[in-house]
Design a protein around this motif. Structure first.
Motif, PDB file in Angstrom:
ATOM      1  N   ASN A   2      23.027 -15.949  59.051  1.00 32.68           N
ATOM      2  CA  ASN A   2      22.099 -15.384  58.080  1.00 32.68           C
ATOM      3  C   ASN A   2      21.810 -16.441  57.012  1.00 32.68           C
ATOM      4  OD1 ASN A   2      24.091 -15.226  55.964  1.00 32.68           O
ATOM      5  ND2 ASN A   2      24.880 -13.376  56.926  1.00 32.68           N
ATOM      6  N   ILE A   3      20.927 -16.126  56.079  1.00 28.73           N
ATOM      7  CA  ILE A   3      20.515 -17.121  55.091  1.00 28.73           C
ATOM      8  C   ILE A   3      21.682 -17.533  54.191  1.00 28.73           C
ATOM      9  CG2 ILE A   3      19.660 -15.457  53.400  1.00 28.73           C
ATOM     10  CD1 ILE A   3      18.172 -18.950  54.234  1.00 28.73           C
ATOM     11  N   THR A   4      22.603 -16.630  53.897  1.00 26.48           N
ATOM     12  CA  THR A   4      23.756 -17.009  53.083  1.00 26.48           C
ATOM     13  C   THR A   4      24.626 -18.018  53.825  1.00 26.48           C
ATOM     14  OG1 THR A   4      23.690 -14.898  51.923  1.00 26.48           O
ATOM     15  CG2 THR A   4      25.756 -16.135  51.805  1.00 26.48           C
ATOM     16  N   TYR A  51       8.319 -34.741  56.050  1.00 26.71           N
ATOM     17  CA  TYR A  51       8.335 -34.166  57.390  1.00 26.71           C
ATOM     18  C   TYR A  51       8.972 -32.793  57.282  1.00 26.71           C
ATOM     19  CZ  TYR A  51       7.417 -38.916  58.952  1.00 26.71           C
ATOM     20  OH  TYR A  51       6.857 -40.147  59.128  1.00 26.71           O
ATOM     21  N   ARG A  52       8.752 -31.960  58.291  1.00 23.44           N
ATOM     22  CA  ARG A  52       9.242 -30.588  58.203  1.00 23.44           C
ATOM     23  C   ARG A  52       9.708 -30.083  59.563  1.00 23.44           C
ATOM     24  NH1 ARG A  52       7.856 -25.616  54.991  1.00 23.44           N
ATOM     25  NH2 ARG A  52       7.626 -27.047  53.290  1.00 23.44           N
ATOM     26  N   TYR A  53      10.804 -29.343  59.516  1.00 15.19           N
ATOM     27  CA  TYR A  53      11.281 -28.529  60.637  1.00 15.19           C
ATOM     28  C   TYR A  53      11.342 -27.107  60.111  1.00 15.19           C
ATOM     29  CZ  TYR A  53      12.775 -32.717  63.177  1.00 15.19           C
ATOM     30  OH  TYR A  53      12.813 -33.918  63.847  1.00 15.19           O
ATOM     31  N   GLY A  54      10.370 -26.272  60.478  1.00 17.86           N
ATOM     32  CA  GLY A  54      10.321 -24.917  59.945  1.00 17.86           C
ATOM     33  C   GLY A  54      10.114 -24.963  58.440  1.00 17.86           C
ATOM     34  N   ASP A  55      11.018 -24.315  57.697  1.00 19.42           N
ATOM     35  CA  ASP A  55      10.937 -24.293  56.237  1.00 19.42           C
ATOM     36  C   ASP A  55      11.884 -25.300  55.590  1.00 19.42           C
ATOM     37  OD1 ASP A  55       8.956 -22.264  55.815  1.00 19.42           O
ATOM     38  OD2 ASP A  55      10.423 -20.815  56.565  1.00 19.42           O
ATOM     39  N   ASP A  76       9.569 -14.024  52.389  1.00 20.22           N
ATOM     40  CA  ASP A  76      10.394 -12.959  52.976  1.00 20.22           C
ATOM     41  C   ASP A  76      11.297 -13.482  54.086  1.00 20.22           C
ATOM     42  OD1 ASP A  76       9.379 -11.029  51.287  1.00 20.22           O
ATOM     43  OD2 ASP A  76       7.808 -10.426  52.691  1.00 20.22           O
ATOM     44  N   THR A  77      10.834 -14.506  54.794  1.00 19.65           N
ATOM     45  CA  THR A  77      11.634 -15.103  55.862  1.00 19.65           C
ATOM     46  C   THR A  77      11.693 -16.607  55.672  1.00 19.65           C
ATOM     47  OG1 THR A  77       9.725 -15.355  57.337  1.00 19.65           O
ATOM     48  CG2 THR A  77      11.006 -13.306  57.534  1.00 19.65           C
ATOM     49  N   ARG A  93      16.667 -13.229  52.089  1.00 19.68           N
ATOM     50  CA  ARG A  93      17.159 -12.409  50.982  1.00 19.68           C
ATOM     51  C   ARG A  93      18.540 -12.892  50.558  1.00 19.68           C
ATOM     52  NH1 ARG A  93      12.632 -10.070  49.416  1.00 19.68           N
ATOM     53  NH2 ARG A  93      11.686  -8.803  51.029  1.00 19.68           N
ATOM     54  N   ALA A  94      18.561 -13.861  49.682  1.00 23.65           N
ATOM     55  CA  ALA A  94      19.826 -14.327  49.116  1.00 23.65           C
ATOM     56  C   ALA A  94      19.686 -14.281  47.602  1.00 23.65           C
ATOM     57  CB  ALA A  94      20.136 -15.748  49.574  1.00 23.65           C
TER      58      ALA A  94
END
Length: 174
Positions: A2-4, A51-55, A76-77, A93-94
């Motif tokens: 998860n994000i945490t 450069y970027r990988y996703g966010d 949100d994501t 959501r952290a």
């Protein structure tokens, strides 16, 4: 995951998987494939470059070393790369209190370096001269930071320095 979990790893290492300050872009590309080219940091100079990988955004210098890693968590994501080289999307959501508790459980303590009536920035210094910042921002004045959402996280190194461009350098405009 998860994000945490992602942000706790980020606080401990300065990175998400192989995306970390002082990593070679070639090593990252070998593990994750080519990144999305986001553009120049400064409009008149090719380097440093984003450069970027996703966010997860990387700032890369002329010699192809990562100077900075940033995770945008204000939507949100958030999409981050996994160790297997795939992108995964997580709920973003952290908040300050739960993240502080997760870090403390791993023995990681931050200090607050900037406070305002709508947020704050915290800092963690890693032994390899990488500094981590977490920014927390709310929509209105708050009494304390505990419930503030994580707006973003950034890791920056302060030891690497490219030498001057050489006449035969393929990227002399850094």
């Amino acid at each position: 995951m998860n994000i945490t979990d992602v942000l706790t790893q980020f606080a401990a290492t300065g990175g998400v998987g192989p995306l970390r300050p002082l990593a070679a872009l070639g090593d990252i590309t070998a593990k994750l494939g080519p990144p999305q080219d986001v553009g120049r940091v400064a409009s008149k100079r090719h380097w440093p470059h984003w450069y970027r990988y996703g966010d997860v955004t990387l700032e890369v210098c002329r010699c192809q070393v990562v100077n900075r890693v940033r995770i945008d968590t204000y939507r949100d994501t958030v999409t981050v790369p996994t160790e297997a080289g795939r992108l995964t999307t997580l709920r973003a959501r952290a908040a300050y209190g739960p993240l502080e508790a997760a870090l403390a459980a791993k023995g990681i303590i931050w200090t607050t370096v900037l406070e305002s009536d709508v947020g704050c920035t915290t800092e963690i210094e890693l032994p390899d001269e990488v500094t981590i910042h977490f920014t927390f921002v709310g929509n209105s004045p708050v009494a304390g930071p505990e419930g503030l959402p994580v707006h973003g996280a950034q890791a920056q190194e302060f030891t690497h320095a490219c030498g001057p461009a050489k006449p035969d350098d393929q990227n002399p405009d850094c």
